[in-house]
Write an enzyme that holds these catalytic residues in place. Structure first.
Site, PDB file in Angstrom:
ATOM      1  N   ASP A  16       0.858  -1.183   0.000  1.00 36.07           N
ATOM      2  CA  ASP A  16       0.000   0.000   0.000  1.00 36.07           C
ATOM      3  C   ASP A  16       0.896   1.235   0.000  1.00 36.07           C
ATOM      4  OD1 ASP A  16      -2.249   1.575   0.130  1.00 36.07           O
ATOM      5  OD2 ASP A  16      -2.466   1.412   2.301  1.00 36.07           O
ATOM      6  N   ASP A 149      -3.150   2.644  -5.984  1.00 40.47           N
ATOM      7  CA  ASP A 149      -2.086   2.722  -4.979  1.00 40.47           C
ATOM      8  C   ASP A 149      -1.878   1.452  -4.163  1.00 40.47           C
ATOM      9  OD1 ASP A 149      -4.467   2.836  -3.595  1.00 40.47           O
ATOM     10  OD2 ASP A 149      -3.859   4.475  -2.277  1.00 40.47           O
ATOM     11  N   GLU A 150      -2.451   0.331  -4.569  1.00 35.99           N
ATOM     12  CA  GLU A 150      -2.238  -0.892  -3.803  1.00 35.99           C
ATOM     13  C   GLU A 150      -2.268  -2.127  -4.696  1.00 35.99           C
ATOM     14  OE1 GLU A 150      -5.315  -2.334  -1.125  1.00 35.99           O
ATOM     15  OE2 GLU A 150      -6.756  -0.922  -2.000  1.00 35.99           O
TER      16      GLU A 150
END
Length: 448
Positions: A16, A149-150
């Site tokens: 993350d 974003d992950e």
């Protein structure tokens, strides 16, 4: 006869990026590091600050190369914001004041009025997203993309993926991303995706957390139930009503009891999750479940008084969803709407057709049927249109050819379609209405 090789224990990582949007902005404006900064309120206009600097501080010939030299006191504060925007993310300095993602900017301004407000720059965020993911797959190729974003990564068979429970490989990925981008990330490594995601939250920012199955009682059970991805506010409230606050307390309940109280499937999942059990694999390719478009209005709109404006917005959203589907080669058979009232309560309705479609007019027509099944007496702050049950167009044609075309699920025909097409419905939303409301900017919210 040779003995088969013993399979390695599963090691799954969840990575993350730390305050991703805000961190990308700090690369652009390093002078803001350590300060409370929130991202949101609107899209970034290129060189907006440079234009202001040239006007207000003409003693210097400001260019785009001078972003790092912009004085901190020149940046706009959130206290001066007026509008209906929401926060996409915030720096950790701002989060200490209670500011968080999806919070209204006006509410955030009350919590941290001195925070600096920066507009979003989605193109830049997507560029950095592609960059850090390419770095990961160069090291560990089995990666599941879970958003900008992950990601999940399968460490199991990657060289170094088993060393120190996965810490060695996690450290390599973390270091490689930072060297290439200047961005930090937090990584959790565990026997499965459920535990890996929880582990990635244990040591943020820029942390690495390693979980083994035997660590569940000591590190997972003391956490509140809401820490399990898949337990939302309603499930949490019901668990609290039964006196169940922590994951450990949830783990003390029998599977049959949970199934009785929460339903057969969800109850069984709760039992497994509380015991840290999850057999999902890391998927390198996935098909989108749905595509949608929604917009939050600059001011609350009323279904009767603002009928023409809402009709135009509604039609535009349907056309944009249809265009998204056609561009990506998908069709769907479940069409739905999402409304959020001025009291922030949301409602959804959907309708399932007997055939697939990506036609804007049909989406508009069926979404209008969904509107007949909701109360439209309150003012609205958000409107969205969604098409689900997606299928690739070529496969859907084969499926449709083999099925009889059933009609859609019937809606409530007694309520008039307050967003019915009018002569104004397809007019561009280019001018402000009588109350001074600026036209909204519909954005894609879930497209693969």
């Amino acid at each position: 006869m040779s003995q088969p090789l013993e399979s390695l224990p599963r090691r799954i990582a969840h990575l993350d990026m730390d305050a991703f949007y805000a961190s990308v902005e700090l690369l652009r404006y390093p002078q803001l590091k350590g300060l409370p900064v929130v991202i949101g309120g609107g899209r970034r206009r290129e060189d907006h600050l440079i234009e202001r600097l040239r006007t207000e501080r003409p003693e210097r010939d400001w260019t785009a190369q001078d972003l790092a030299d912009i004085p901190v006191d020149f940046f706009p504060r959130i206290s001066g914001y007026v509008g209906r925007g929401v926060i996409t993310t915030a720096t950790y300095a701002a989060r200490q004041f209670g500011v968080g993602s999806a919070m209204g900017v006006m509410k955030a301004a009350k919590l941290c009025p001195d925070a600096i407000l920066l507009p979003v720059d989605f193109e830049q965020y997507r560029n950095y997203s592609r960059l850090f993911k390419s770095i990961i797959t160069d090291i560990a190729p089995v990666m599941e993309d879970r958003g900008v974003d992950e990601v999940y990564i399968d460490f199991t068979d990657v060289p170094g993926g088993q060393r120190e429970g996965g810490r060695v490989l996690a450290r390599l990925i973390q270091k490689s991303i930072f060297q290439a981008t200047g961005l930090t990330c937090s990584i959790g490594v565990a026997p499965n995706k459920l535990l890996a995601k929880m582990a990635s939250e244990l040591n943020k920012p820029n942390g690495i957390s390693i979980l083994q199955a035997q660590d569940v009682p000591t590190q997972i059970w003391p956490l509140p139930c809401r820490k399990i991805n898949g337990i939302g506010p309603k499930a949490e409230a019901k668990l609290l009503a039964h006196g169940i606050r922590t994951i450990g307390e949830l783990a003390t309940h029998e599977r049959t009891w949970l199934q009785t109280e929460f339903g057969k499937a969800y109850g069984a999942w709760l039992y497994d999750a509380a015991h840290g059990q999850d057999d999902r694999t890391v998927q390198t390719e996935s098909e989108p479940v749905s595509m949608s478009r929604e917009t939050t209005f600059e001011r609350d709109l009323h279904a009767v008084h603002d009928r023409a404006q809402l009709s135009a917005i509604f039609t535009r959203l349907c056309e944009q969803v249809a265009a998204d589907l056609q561009r990506k080669g998908y069709v769907g058979k479940t069409i739905g709407i999402k409304l959020r009232y001025d009291n922030f309560k949301s409602v959804t309705r959907d309708i399932t057709l007997g055939h697939f479609t990506a036609n804007a007019e049909e989406i508009r027509r069926q979404a209008g049927q969904c509107l007949k099944r909701v109360v439209l007496k309150q003012r609205l702050r958000l409107l969205g249109v969604r098409v689900g049950s997606l299928q690739r167009q070529e496969l859907a044609q084969a499926l449709d050819a083999g099925e009889s075309a059933a009609g859609p699920v019937a809606g409530d025909a007694d309520q008039a379609d307050l967003f019915a097409e009018t002569s104004d419905a397809r007019q561009p939303e280019s001018s402000q209405g009588p109350s001074g409301a600026a036209p909204p900017n519909p954005t894609a919210t879930s497209a693969a």
